[in-house]
Each structure stands twice: as structure tokens, then as C-alpha cells.
Scaffold this motif. Structure first.
Motif, short mmCIF file in Angstrom:
data_model
loop_
_atom_site.label_atom_id
_atom_site.label_comp_id
_atom_site.label_asym_id
_atom_site.label_seq_id
_atom_site.Cartn_x
_atom_site.Cartn_y
_atom_site.Cartn_z
N MET A 102 -12.58 -56.57 -13.15
CA MET A 102 -12.14 -57.48 -14.21
C MET A 102 -12.36 -56.78 -15.54
O MET A 102 -13.45 -56.30 -15.81
N SER A 104 -11.83 -57.17 -19.68
CA SER A 104 -11.48 -57.93 -20.89
C SER A 104 -10.91 -56.97 -21.92
O SER A 104 -11.49 -55.91 -22.19
N ALA A 106 -9.99 -57.71 -25.50
CA ALA A 106 -9.99 -58.78 -26.50
C ALA A 106 -8.92 -58.56 -27.57
O ALA A 106 -8.34 -59.53 -28.05
N ASN A 109 -5.81 -60.00 -26.35
CA ASN A 109 -5.93 -61.35 -25.78
C ASN A 109 -5.55 -61.38 -24.30
O ASN A 109 -4.82 -62.26 -23.86
N VAL A 111 -7.06 -60.64 -20.10
CA VAL A 111 -8.06 -60.29 -19.09
C VAL A 111 -7.30 -59.77 -17.88
O VAL A 111 -6.41 -60.46 -17.37
N GLU A 171 -17.04 -55.15 -13.71
CA GLU A 171 -16.59 -55.82 -14.92
C GLU A 171 -16.79 -54.91 -16.12
O GLU A 171 -17.82 -54.24 -16.24
N ALA A 173 -15.24 -54.17 -20.51
CA ALA A 173 -14.38 -54.56 -21.63
C ALA A 173 -13.86 -53.30 -22.28
O ALA A 173 -14.56 -52.29 -22.36
#
Lengths: 181, 181
Positions: A102, A104, A106, A109, A111, A171, A173
């Protein structure tokens, strides 16, 4: 966004009462237009030791390689989204095993959620959004022609986990790439 | 949706060229209004052995207990959403440990994502959307007064994993409850 999608009047970008962030609020009927991140769901799917990848026929990143993935639709589960996207983009029927990564992102916008799975048979075919589809061995992955950083992340973790004999859920980002002067 | 939010003209619910699902498409400028599932992100957060729960001050399920969670906002990561929601609803600062449970709820176009984490200190306070906040032991969880099935799922898996000494990532989908005659 300039107009209310319920009554057609003008909207203002203001913080609604009781809220902490600005939203597009209708100046006439008061309807609040929320905008939220979108889920992109896909799959790293294998047949024997080979991984299913697609070369994009659409922008962004036309001509670059990716894992089958796309925007999750209303009315479906994440597993159904991964299965549908793999069929649409790669013409391949998969058995979904587990959520795998997963990411992210940001600043756009989004995921990104990747499952791992297996092809039900070695059949595949490029869909409308793909120029070609291939089953590649680990040493054939076109690392310099990958479409998205989330795809690179997913493929790297997949190969690491497969080598270690234990798949986990990963996970992370992503932040914007530094602009070069 | 009745009006285009870009130009204010009427929209029609039709399948755009090259698409497979109906969307709201502007009859004048052609803008396609996509609607996608929303992510609800929260946390099962503990202080020592106790779990942080909130009693809802807003509908739906006003007066029922829940884990701190809410709609993910544009511009944030999933971890940031879990941290923010726990601060907003429970006044608690958390250290996020790992993703814990993901629940697709296709009939309401939502995906619920729960992290597990720990309170940075035993301080908490009800936010505007909570009537009260509590740190409860496992045998104090108000099972018959929980607000949402995804929260029940998350708490059940959390207690099981904690008892077994090994936390995993759990995925499931919820379907509509059967209507009783």
C-alpha cells in the motif's frame, strides 16, 4: 469546481461551520462538495515464476511498463477491483492471494494498493489501455522503463519477499521528486 | 448530481466513449464526473493493555462506541489520516505501529482501514464528534453498543492477535445485513 452539482449555483471555497478545512460550498443551497483521495488497486500476478506486466497505451506514462491497476469503482471491493483491472488491462484471470503493498501518494491524492495473486491459466491479451502484455522473469523486468514509482516499490518488495520465502504486507508513502535546477 | 461543476450545464448519466460504466457527463462541455469509493482511516490504539474508544456525538450511530476514524483528506497519507482522526476525535497523540485491518464495504462505497498504534501518553479528551472517550480493558468493550461492523471486526481480530502474540494484516469485505421479514 465552479458550480454546485445539485442546484447549479456558484460555489465558494470556504471552511464550513464545524469543519477545519476549506470545501467547495454552494452559495445557494449550501451543499458541501467533499473531495477525497482515490484508491488505485492492482495486482502483482504470476504464472509459475513469471510476473504479468503491461505496457501502457494511454497517458500518463504512455509506452512505459506497469502492473495491471486502476481506479477502484463504486460498488466493488478492493479484491474485485484488482481482479477486474487485471482482466481489463491484461486479459488475464487471476486468483487473488493477499494484500501485498500500500503506497500513499499525498501530493496527487491517491493511495495505491497492490495484491499478489496467480494467473488461473497462462492466457493473457492486451486490453484497450495496454500496447502489449508480457509474462517476465525477474531478470527481464524493464526497470528503466517502469511507469510509476509505486510499481517499482511493489516489484522490489515482491522479489525480496519471494527470495526470502515469506510474503509480508508493505506500506510506504511517496513524496514529490526533488526538482532539478 | 444534476449540474456540471465546471460549466453549470445539465449532466446526463451515460457510458462515455471507451468506458464501460455510466458516469455523469456534462451535456455542454463534456466533463466526466467520476465518483469513487472513499477511504475511512482510523486506529486501534492502546495504552498499556487498554484500548481507546469513543462514543459518537454525531450521526450515524450517535451514542454508540467506535474506534477513532474518519474520512481520509486530500493531501495526507493513510498514516497521517489515522493520526489526525485520533487527535480530533479522542484528543490523543499516537505512535502508529502498522496497518492492521482493511474492510471493503461495497454497498456504501467505502473502504475502512485501521492501523494499530500506541498512545504517546495516557492523555485523551472527547473532541467535537465524541460524547466521551475511554481507555477500556478487553473485558470492558461494549460489544452490544458498537457503532459499526468494521469496528467489531477490527477489535475481534486485535484481541485474537494479541492473545496469540502475533499481529497480522487482516482483510475482509462486508455485505448488507439481511433484512428481517
Amino acid at each position: 469546481m465552479r458550480y454546485c452539482n445539485r442546484c447549479g449555483a456558484d460555489v465558494s471555497f470556504i471552511v464550513p461551520a464545524g469543519d477545519s478545512l476549506p470545501r467547495f460550498v454552494c452559495n445557494s443551497c449550501g451543499h458541501i462538495h467533499y473531495e477525497n483521495p482515490r484508491l488505485v488497486v492492482g495486482c502483482v500476478a504470476t504464472w509459475e515464476e513469471r510476473i504479468l506486466i503491461c505496457r501502457r497505451a494511454i497517458e500518463p506514462q504512455l509506452g512505459f511498463w506497469t502492473l495491471p491497476a486502476g481506479f477502484m469503482e463504486n460498488g466493488e471491493t478492493t479484491t474485485e477491483a484488482a481482479t477486474r483491472e487485471t482482466m481489463e488491462e491484461a486479459g488475464a484471470k487471476i486468483i487473488v492471494d493477499a494484500p501485498f503493498a500500500m503506497v500513499s501518494i499525498a501530493h496527487i491524492n491517491q493511495v495505491h494498493l497492490f495484491y499478489r495473486g496467480r494467473l488461473a491459466s497462462p492466457d493473457y491479451a492486451a486490453g484497450e489501455e495496454s500496447l502489449e502484455v508480457a509474462l517476465v522473469a525477474a531478470n527481464e523486468i524493464p526497470w528503466n522503463e517502469l511507469a510509476f514509482r509505486s510499481v517499482r516499490h511493489c516489484l522490489e518488495r515482491f522479489l525480496e519477499d519471494r527470495a526470502s520465502g515469506r510474503f509480508q504486507f508493505h506500506e510506504t508513502a511517496l513524496t514529490p521528486l526533488a526538482s532539478t535546477p
